[in-house]
Design a protein around this motif. Structure first.
Motif, short mmCIF file in Angstrom:
data_model
loop_
_atom_site.label_atom_id
_atom_site.label_comp_id
_atom_site.label_asym_id
_atom_site.label_seq_id
_atom_site.Cartn_x
_atom_site.Cartn_y
_atom_site.Cartn_z
N ASN A 72 24.86 79.17 -19.53
CA ASN A 72 23.84 80.49 -19.34
C ASN A 72 23.20 80.98 -20.85
O ASN A 72 22.81 80.03 -21.21
N ALA A 73 22.44 82.12 -20.31
CA ALA A 73 22.82 82.14 -21.93
C ALA A 73 21.86 83.40 -22.35
O ALA A 73 22.39 84.95 -22.04
N ARG A 74 22.17 84.35 -23.88
CA ARG A 74 22.54 85.29 -24.04
C ARG A 74 21.35 85.31 -25.62
O ARG A 74 21.27 84.70 -26.03
N PRO A 75 20.74 86.92 -25.78
CA PRO A 75 20.16 87.27 -26.33
C PRO A 75 20.90 87.30 -28.40
O PRO A 75 22.33 87.95 -28.23
N VAL A 76 20.05 86.44 -28.96
CA VAL A 76 21.03 86.88 -30.19
C VAL A 76 20.31 87.46 -31.71
O VAL A 76 20.66 88.47 -32.18
N ASP A 77 19.32 88.12 -31.32
CA ASP A 77 18.41 88.86 -31.61
C ASP A 77 17.69 90.54 -31.14
O ASP A 77 18.05 90.64 -29.83
N ASP A 78 17.81 92.08 -30.90
CA ASP A 78 17.79 93.16 -30.27
C ASP A 78 16.62 92.79 -29.36
O ASP A 78 16.41 93.41 -29.45
N ALA A 79 15.24 92.72 -30.02
CA ALA A 79 14.08 91.98 -29.60
C ALA A 79 14.10 90.77 -28.74
O ALA A 79 12.91 90.69 -28.07
N HIS A 80 15.58 90.64 -28.30
CA HIS A 80 15.10 89.36 -27.14
C HIS A 80 14.55 88.33 -26.92
O HIS A 80 13.17 87.40 -25.91
N THR A 81 13.88 87.60 -28.84
CA THR A 81 12.99 86.68 -28.88
C THR A 81 13.72 85.33 -28.96
O THR A 81 12.87 84.03 -28.96
N THR A 82 15.43 85.21 -28.99
CA THR A 82 15.72 83.69 -29.40
C THR A 82 16.60 84.37 -28.01
O THR A 82 17.33 84.83 -29.01
N PHE A 83 17.37 83.04 -27.79
CA PHE A 83 18.46 83.15 -27.37
C PHE A 83 19.47 82.05 -27.44
O PHE A 83 18.97 80.62 -27.21
N ALA A 84 20.82 82.40 -26.92
CA ALA A 84 21.49 80.99 -27.34
C ALA A 84 22.38 80.35 -26.32
O ALA A 84 22.58 81.19 -24.68
N PHE A 85 22.24 79.64 -25.67
CA PHE A 85 22.69 78.59 -25.03
C PHE A 85 23.91 77.37 -24.34
O PHE A 85 23.74 77.04 -25.42
N THR A 86 24.49 78.04 -23.07
CA THR A 86 25.66 77.05 -23.27
C THR A 86 25.54 76.77 -21.90
O THR A 86 25.56 76.96 -21.06
N ALA A 87 26.60 75.78 -21.97
CA ALA A 87 26.54 75.01 -20.63
C ALA A 87 28.10 74.25 -20.73
O ALA A 87 28.21 73.11 -20.87
N GLY A 88 28.88 74.84 -21.04
CA GLY A 88 30.40 73.96 -21.18
C GLY A 88 30.71 74.00 -22.35
O GLY A 88 31.91 74.46 -22.87
N GLN A 89 29.54 74.28 -23.15
CA GLN A 89 29.46 74.70 -24.51
C GLN A 89 28.07 74.57 -25.27
O GLN A 89 27.52 74.25 -24.09
N PRO A 90 28.11 75.47 -26.30
CA PRO A 90 27.81 75.62 -26.41
C PRO A 90 25.78 74.28 -26.74
O PRO A 90 26.02 73.24 -26.99
N LEU A 91 24.96 74.87 -26.34
CA LEU A 91 23.77 74.17 -26.22
C LEU A 91 22.54 73.81 -27.59
O LEU A 91 21.78 73.31 -27.61
N GLY A 92 22.69 75.36 -28.27
CA GLY A 92 21.46 75.29 -28.83
C GLY A 92 21.34 76.98 -29.00
O GLY A 92 21.13 77.31 -28.04
N GLU A 93 20.19 77.32 -30.05
CA GLU A 93 19.38 78.28 -29.58
C GLU A 93 17.51 78.19 -29.08
O GLU A 93 17.51 76.80 -30.40
#
Length: 509
Positions: free
Chosen positions: A284-305
């Motif tokens: 999964n991934a979720r936005p880390v800013d209001d403009a949705h220009t960067t997302f944080a990815f996870t696959a059981g554990q954080p993969l990075g932004e």
């Protein structure tokens, strides 16, 4: 495997396709009684113009006996067909219940089953197939030393690095088998391919089993007398990928995902979920800013932004699917290189953003062509530029002879969210482009929208740029449907066209 009349007959019999073998002199169930039954075919084709000595000819589609005129002199060795053509050739005919299924099986055999030497990854969905395929290709090539081939609606790549424009979303079965053999010869170990609903409708992937496949989404599209007669038929064809894969990646939530999951359960196919909405999904991934220009990815554990060159939430959803597919076929997506391989992926004609140096104008060229993709594009514009209150102009057309529903869907998705709609020519094929544009104009019911027709597409692009330059304010120009294509399909042939992005580049330079 060397393909002969005998082995071809045996293969078709094994799959329940062979009805009988016919020559001008006899009918038989046994190929071995015919002269030359064990002589290998030197060539296989579905185009009579390509017949040469020792050719196995597949007669599919709206085939006519007259097409075989001169085939004996050219060297036809046998033909595969649903009808008897012994009045047109002395070559033996393998009469089958489905010529397209037969061609797919025979092509795989003729090229000695190259798919068995590749890890096959399929991608289907109404929107996002191409981007997901490119993303998956990038991850695997990065992690596996450039050993991934690609079949997409934009390009085909059989050596991991050189791209050739494609004609179909999913190649004809014979062309696919040939390109797979080229890929294996080039040292490829993986193949990512888009799989369209038509690929199952007309048996282009019959007999193929994917090692992993993604089902991205589904919404009405490609519904017409010459494609899918109903949405049910469209969805049914899309669902066939679940029955022909060893593992499934499923984007959630979405329409009919429960049905797709049921299909997987029935077929004992394991499912990996992906999402930018459900944080309980496997990837999964979720936005880390209001403009949705960067997302944080996870696959059981954080993969990075990650910040993608291809903007839009839908592309981050495609990135999730790509990572899930790569993981499913054994790629280590926890390695930071896997995520970062997606950052700079660009696809010609998709979300190409350009700025006009002479005005406060941004133009975006994209292949959006139906309700879902146009809505997603406008969602992106609202999130990205909403605080600047842009004047939005949509330049669009729609295909002819097929996907008739797109004409009102595009207007429905846009007319309450844009200020101007310019209707123009697209790949109308045998239909009159003006008639298609006038039909679309009739669907515009919002009186506040400035809707008009400029049928010359190049003139239409130039017009919206000129108007934006005259406008005192911020403009966003959405030029959709053609991407970077430098042709128009007119009466089943490609007519040269400068190309949307090329016109804008010229005007903005």
């Amino acid at each position: 495997m060397t393909l002969t009349l005998q082995s071809a007959a045996d293969l078709l019999s094994e799959h329940g396709l062979l009805r009988e073998i016919i020559t001008p002199d006899r009918w038989t169930d046994f190929a071995g009684v015919l002269p030359g039954a064990d002589v290998p075919f030197a060539h296989i084709t579905y185009d009579t113009k390509q017949i040469r000595p020792r050719t196995l000819m597949c007669c599919k589609g709206n085939f006519k006996a007259a097409y075989l005129d001169g085939a004996d002199d050219a060297g036809i060795a046998a033909y595969v067909a649903e009808h008897d053509y012994s009045s047109a050739t002395r070559a033996p005919g393998l009469i089958v219940s489905s010529a397209t299924k037969a061609l797919s099986l025979l092509a795989q055999a003729f090229y000695d089953y190259p798919e068995r030497e590749l890890t096959l990854i399929g991608v289907t969905g109404t929107k996002g197939k191409t981007t997901t395929a490119y993303f998956t290709h990038a991850v695997i090539n990065t992690m596996c030393g450039g050993t991934c081939a690609l079949f997409s609606s934009v390009d085909n790549c059989v050596d991991g690095k050189h791209y050739v424009a494609s004609d179909l979303t999913t190649p004809e079965s014979l062309d696919a088998a040939r390109m797979m053999r080229e890929a294996v010869a080039n040292g490829m170990r993986y193949l990512v391919m888009e799989v369209s609903s038509q690929a199952y409708k007309v048996d282009r992937v019959h007999g193929l089993t994917f090692d992993a496949a993604a089902f991205l989404n589904i919404s009405p599209d490609h519904i017409s007398p010459i494609e899918h007669p109903t949405f049910e038929d469209y969805l049914y064809c899309k669902r066939q990928i679940v029955r022909n894969t060893r593992a499934l990646v499923l984007n959630i939530p979405g329409d009919y995902t429960d049905l797709i999951a049921e299909d997987a359960t029935v077929m004992n196919v394991p499912v990996t979920t992906c999402s930018i909405e459900d944080m309980n999904a496997d990837v999964n991934a979720r936005p880390v800013d209001d403009a949705h220009t960067t997302f944080a990815f996870t696959a059981g554990q954080p993969l990075g932004e990650l910040h993608l060159a291809l903007e839009g939430d839908f592309n981050y959803a495609n990135a999730c699917a790509a990572l899930a597919l790569a993981h499913t076929v054994g790629i280590d997506i926890e390695d930071p290189r896997a995520l970062q391989s997606l950052a700079d992926v660009r696809i010609s004609g998709r979300m190409e953003e350009m700025e006009d140096p002479r005005s406060d104008t941004v133009a975006i060229v994209d292949y959006a062509h139906n309700y879902a993709s146009v809505s997603a594009l406008l969602d992106f514009i609202e999130r990205r530029f909403g605080d600047r209150h842009p004047r939005i102009t949509l330049l669009t057309g729609s295909t002819g002879d097929k996907a008739i529903d797109r004409r009102h869907e595009i207007v429905e998705a846009a007319q309450d969210r844009v200020q101007r709609i310019v209707l123009t020519a697209e790949d109308t094929d045998k239909e009159d482009p003006m008639a298609v544009a006038e039909e679309m104009l009739g669907y515009v019911t919002n009186p506040d929208v400035d809707a008009s027709i400029i049928i010359d597409r190049a003139a239409a692009v130039e017009d919206i740029v000129a108007e934006a330059r005259d406008h005192d304010g911020f403009d966003v120009l959405l030029v959709i449907g053609k991407g970077d294509e430098q042709w128009m399909k007119v009466r089943n042939r490609h007519v040269p066209y400068e190309g949307d992005s090329y016109i804008l580049t010229r005007m903005f330079s």
